[in-house]
Scaffold this active site. Structure first.
Site, PDB file in Angstrom:
ATOM      1  N   LYS A 200      23.234  44.023  46.240  1.00 32.81           N
ATOM      2  CA  LYS A 200      23.915  44.323  44.976  1.00 32.81           C
ATOM      3  C   LYS A 200      25.027  45.368  45.175  1.00 32.81           C
ATOM      4  O   LYS A 200      26.170  45.184  44.766  1.00 32.81           O
ATOM      5  CB  LYS A 200      22.888  44.817  43.948  1.00 32.81           C
ATOM      6  CG  LYS A 200      23.466  45.386  42.693  1.00 32.81           C
ATOM      7  CD  LYS A 200      24.184  44.336  41.883  1.00 32.81           C
ATOM      8  CE  LYS A 200      24.938  44.959  40.727  1.00 32.81           C
ATOM      9  NZ  LYS A 200      25.484  43.987  39.819  1.00 32.81           N
ATOM     10  N   ASN A 204      29.350  44.699  45.110  1.00 32.39           N
ATOM     11  CA  ASN A 204      30.323  45.346  44.227  1.00 32.39           C
ATOM     12  C   ASN A 204      31.347  46.156  45.030  1.00 32.39           C
ATOM     13  O   ASN A 204      32.529  46.168  44.699  1.00 32.39           O
ATOM     14  CB  ASN A 204      29.616  46.225  43.191  1.00 32.39           C
ATOM     15  CG  ASN A 204      29.158  45.408  41.986  1.00 32.39           C
ATOM     16  OD1 ASN A 204      29.401  44.206  41.915  1.00 32.39           O
ATOM     17  ND2 ASN A 204      28.501  46.046  41.024  1.00 32.39           N
ATOM     18  N   GLY A 249      46.263  44.489  39.842  1.00 31.60           N
ATOM     19  CA  GLY A 249      46.124  45.041  38.495  1.00 31.60           C
ATOM     20  C   GLY A 249      46.354  46.533  38.521  1.00 31.60           C
ATOM     21  O   GLY A 249      46.827  47.090  39.526  1.00 31.60           O
ATOM     22  N   GLY A 253      38.002  48.969  37.095  1.00 28.92           N
ATOM     23  CA  GLY A 253      37.252  49.896  36.242  1.00 28.92           C
ATOM     24  C   GLY A 253      35.988  49.220  35.758  1.00 28.92           C
ATOM     25  O   GLY A 253      35.451  48.330  36.417  1.00 28.92           O
ATOM     26  N   CYS A 256      30.600  49.043  36.145  1.00 28.61           N
ATOM     27  CA  CYS A 256      29.887  48.745  37.398  1.00 28.61           C
ATOM     28  C   CYS A 256      30.583  49.259  38.662  1.00 28.61           C
ATOM     29  O   CYS A 256      30.004  50.051  39.400  1.00 28.61           O
ATOM     30  CB  CYS A 256      29.662  47.252  37.510  1.00 28.61           C
ATOM     31  SG  CYS A 256      28.872  46.566  36.052  1.00 28.61           S
ATOM     32  N   LYS A 319      39.256  45.224  31.310  1.00 30.41           N
ATOM     33  CA  LYS A 319      39.821  43.924  31.687  1.00 30.41           C
ATOM     34  C   LYS A 319      39.862  43.094  30.406  1.00 30.41           C
ATOM     35  O   LYS A 319      39.351  43.548  29.362  1.00 30.41           O
ATOM     36  CB  LYS A 319      38.973  43.239  32.761  1.00 30.41           C
ATOM     37  CG  LYS A 319      37.554  42.923  32.315  1.00 30.41           C
ATOM     38  CD  LYS A 319      36.792  42.118  33.371  1.00 30.41           C
ATOM     39  CE  LYS A 319      35.413  41.736  32.865  1.00 30.41           C
ATOM     40  NZ  LYS A 319      34.657  40.925  33.796  1.00 30.41           N
TER      41      LYS A 319
HETATM   42  C1  UGA Z   1      31.275  43.200  38.263  1.00 23.24           C
HETATM   43  C2  UGA Z   1      30.926  42.091  39.248  1.00 23.24           C
HETATM   44  O1  UGA Z   1      32.000  41.143  39.332  1.00 23.24           O
HETATM   45  C3  UGA Z   1      29.639  41.358  38.836  1.00 23.24           C
HETATM   46  O2  UGA Z   1      29.284  40.413  39.825  1.00 23.24           O
HETATM   47  C4  UGA Z   1      28.510  42.392  38.697  1.00 23.24           C
HETATM   48  O3  UGA Z   1      27.317  41.786  38.256  1.00 23.24           O
HETATM   49  C5  UGA Z   1      28.915  43.452  37.694  1.00 23.24           C
HETATM   50  O4  UGA Z   1      30.141  44.082  38.138  1.00 23.24           O
HETATM   51  C6  UGA Z   1      27.797  44.470  37.622  1.00 23.24           C
HETATM   52  O5  UGA Z   1      27.522  45.124  38.631  1.00 23.24           O
HETATM   53  O6  UGA Z   1      27.101  44.514  36.597  1.00 23.24           O
HETATM   54  P1  UGA Z   1      32.490  43.311  35.881  1.00 23.24           P
HETATM   55  O7  UGA Z   1      32.529  44.784  36.096  1.00 23.24           O
HETATM   56  O8  UGA Z   1      32.041  42.767  34.582  1.00 23.24           O
HETATM   57  O9  UGA Z   1      31.560  42.609  37.002  1.00 23.24           O
HETATM   58  O10 UGA Z   1      33.966  42.767  36.081  1.00 23.24           O
HETATM   59  P2  UGA Z   1      34.889  42.095  37.190  1.00 23.24           P
HETATM   60  O11 UGA Z   1      35.434  40.866  36.590  1.00 23.24           O
HETATM   61  O12 UGA Z   1      34.288  42.006  38.521  1.00 23.24           O
HETATM   62  O13 UGA Z   1      36.086  43.173  37.220  1.00 23.24           O
HETATM   63  C7  UGA Z   1      35.870  44.520  37.610  1.00 23.24           C
HETATM   64  C8  UGA Z   1      37.199  45.256  37.614  1.00 23.24           C
HETATM   65  O14 UGA Z   1      38.063  44.739  38.633  1.00 23.24           O
HETATM   66  C9  UGA Z   1      37.986  45.130  36.317  1.00 23.24           C
HETATM   67  O15 UGA Z   1      38.626  46.341  36.041  1.00 23.24           O
HETATM   68  C10 UGA Z   1      38.992  44.042  36.612  1.00 23.24           C
HETATM   69  O16 UGA Z   1      40.158  44.081  35.830  1.00 23.24           O
HETATM   70  C11 UGA Z   1      39.308  44.327  38.068  1.00 23.24           C
HETATM   71  N1  UGA Z   1      39.798  43.138  38.783  1.00 23.24           N
HETATM   72  C12 UGA Z   1      38.967  42.075  38.965  1.00 23.24           C
HETATM   73  C13 UGA Z   1      41.098  43.114  39.272  1.00 23.24           C
HETATM   74  O17 UGA Z   1      41.877  44.074  39.110  1.00 23.24           O
HETATM   75  N2  UGA Z   1      41.509  42.016  39.960  1.00 23.24           N
HETATM   76  C14 UGA Z   1      40.711  40.947  40.175  1.00 23.24           C
HETATM   77  O18 UGA Z   1      41.160  39.975  40.835  1.00 23.24           O
HETATM   78  C15 UGA Z   1      39.411  40.968  39.659  1.00 23.24           C
END
Ligand code: UGA
Length: 427
Positions: A200, A204, A249, A253, A256, A319
């Protein structure tokens, strides 16, 4: 059919509970917040999560899903107890396990013999001995079953997993947890608790590192004059790298990545291991947000708008497709900008409460743009891609959009006399 109690009705607990009810189990979701329970009983979901309202409604109607704030009354019937509790960050970067401890000590005498405690909450690696000590029951099994749900697509992620990780000491207990997911696809990874917990955290950290890498590549493209869109296509089309978490981006943030990377660093330090890449990833992310804010200040200086600069930030959550502002890069950038701009407006399709960093948080995109010199796009909402450029041009005082997500329709904006800057643009 298994009788399940889910402790914690946040986006992980509620998604897990409603999906397990959909899969045919009888699920009771427990939350200590009685207001939250009341609103869930009335069919109101206390946060935005795509698809969850229908799932909760169906579960309740079919009699497979219920809500309560009475942990003690619900626990004795449970064959499995899922811990979906928050484990927030403490000032030193470690995880706060006080909610987990409180629940385990409360249920000690109530939980049934041979019940299985499944922990989905992200708990520090090797905390099993603490969990066991808090519960003090040798006839109950602990299984680690980390969640990989993204906010905004949690229901989809639950029902279409790429892998299901199950870590434990007792094969029978692990198999029983495995059976819950029998109708779902994805690979099964059966392992010990420590390895499941590690999967896990390092997942991340890896995703955060991937984003920080592409964010630095973006700035590097600006330095050497390369096209960031083409460079990403060149990377992402190689299946060894993959396209996910490769969109540049304003920095990562949310609830998680920031918490889990810091906790991983803290754990590595306390186990005598120097996890350089994780430390660098955290530093790179903060430096990226500082870089974006200083680029904006530079642009405003070129516009000779230092003293009365007016800026709008489009996208306040961490996001798109969520109303969650926890550790939102937009807010960090707003804080950094605040000392340099006279007026800061904000707009978000889902988050519309006032915030101390902003003079106004508007529920209207065009109102937020009105009178501003520069607009910063910080989330990837589709409505930013299709914004009415001519209308924006008329309402704004200045002519610059700073697109940190590379989502704007540059042609439409430039046809209306607007300039689009990206992180990868040369000044
Ligand atoms: C993340 C993980 O993707 C999940 O698998 C995990 O279960 C979750 O954390 C957790 O530990 O509970 P989440 O935080 O909801 O999920 O969102 P993501 O879609 O992964 O994005 C995280 C951050 O990265 C956001 O700020 C998003 O804007 C940024 N991001 C994501 C980018 O800047 N570029 C990308 O290509 C993807």
């Amino acid at each position: 059919m298994t009788n399940i109690v889910i402790v914690g009705s946040g986006y992980v607990g509620l998604t897990t509970g409603s999906c397990l009810a959909l899969l045919g189990n009888v699920v009771t979701c427990v939350d200590s917040d009685s207001e939250r329970v009341k609103s869930l009983r009335n069919g109101r979901i206390p946060f935005f999560e795509e698809g969850i309202d229908g799932l909760v409604r169906d579960g309740v109607t079919q009699g497979r899903l219920s809500f309560t704030d009475d942990l003690e009354a619900s626990i004795s019937q449970a064959e499995m107890v899922f811990l979906c509790l928050p484990t927030p960050e403490l000032p030193d970067g470690s995880a706060d396990l006080s909610s987990v401890r409180a629940v385990l000590t409360t249920i000690t005498r109530l939980v049934a013999k041979d019940a299985i405690i499944v922990y989905k909450s992200t708990i520090p690696i090797n905390s099993l001995r603490l969990l066991k000590a808090w519960l003090s029951r040798s006839d109950v099994h602990f299984v680690s079953n980390p969640e990989f749900l993204r906010e905004g697509s949690a229901v989809h992620d639950f029902l279409h997993p790429e892998r299901i990780v199950i870590g434990g000491e007792d094969n029978h207990a692990m198999q029983r947890v495995c059976e819950l997911y029998a109708s779902l696809g994805g690979e099964r990874i059966l392992t010990d608790n420590t390895s499941a917990e590690t999967i896990k955290y390092v997942s991340n950290a890896y995703l955060a590192m991937k984003i920080s890498f592409v964010n630095e590549v973006s700035r590097f493209c600006g330095a050497v004059g390369a096209n960031i869109g083409d460079v990403i296509s060149g990377l992402a089309s190689d299946s060894r790298m993959g396209s996910s978490h490769f969109s540049p981006g304003p920095g990562w943030g949310g609830s998680c990545f920031p918490k889990d990377t810091k906790a991983l660093l803290h754990m590595s330090e306390s186990s005598g291991f120097d996890f350089n890449l994780v430390r660098a990833t955290i530093q790179s992310n903060d430096a990226h947000m500082v870089h974006i804010a200083s680029r904006i200040v530079q642009v405003l200086a070129h516009m000779e708008r230092q003293d009365d600069a007016r800026v709008s930030i489009l996208g306040l959550t961490f996001k798109a497709h969520t109303d969650d502002i926890r550790f939102s890069p937009a807010l960090r950038i707003a804080t950094l900008l605040r000392q340099h701009v006279h007026y800061l407006s904000g707009y978000d399709p889902l988050f519309q409460k006032s915030l101390k960093e902003f003079d106004i948080v508007s529920d209207d995109l065009y109102q937020a743009l009105t009178g501003t010199d520069l607009a910063v796009v910080t989330t990837e909402w589709p409505e930013f891609k299709t914004l009415d450029a001519a209308r924006a041009r008329k309402l704004m005082r200045g002519d610059v959009f700073f697109d940190t997500r590379n989502v704007l329709d540059q042609t439409a904006l430039s046809e209306s006399g607007l300039r689009v800057l990206m992180v990868s643009s040369r000044l």
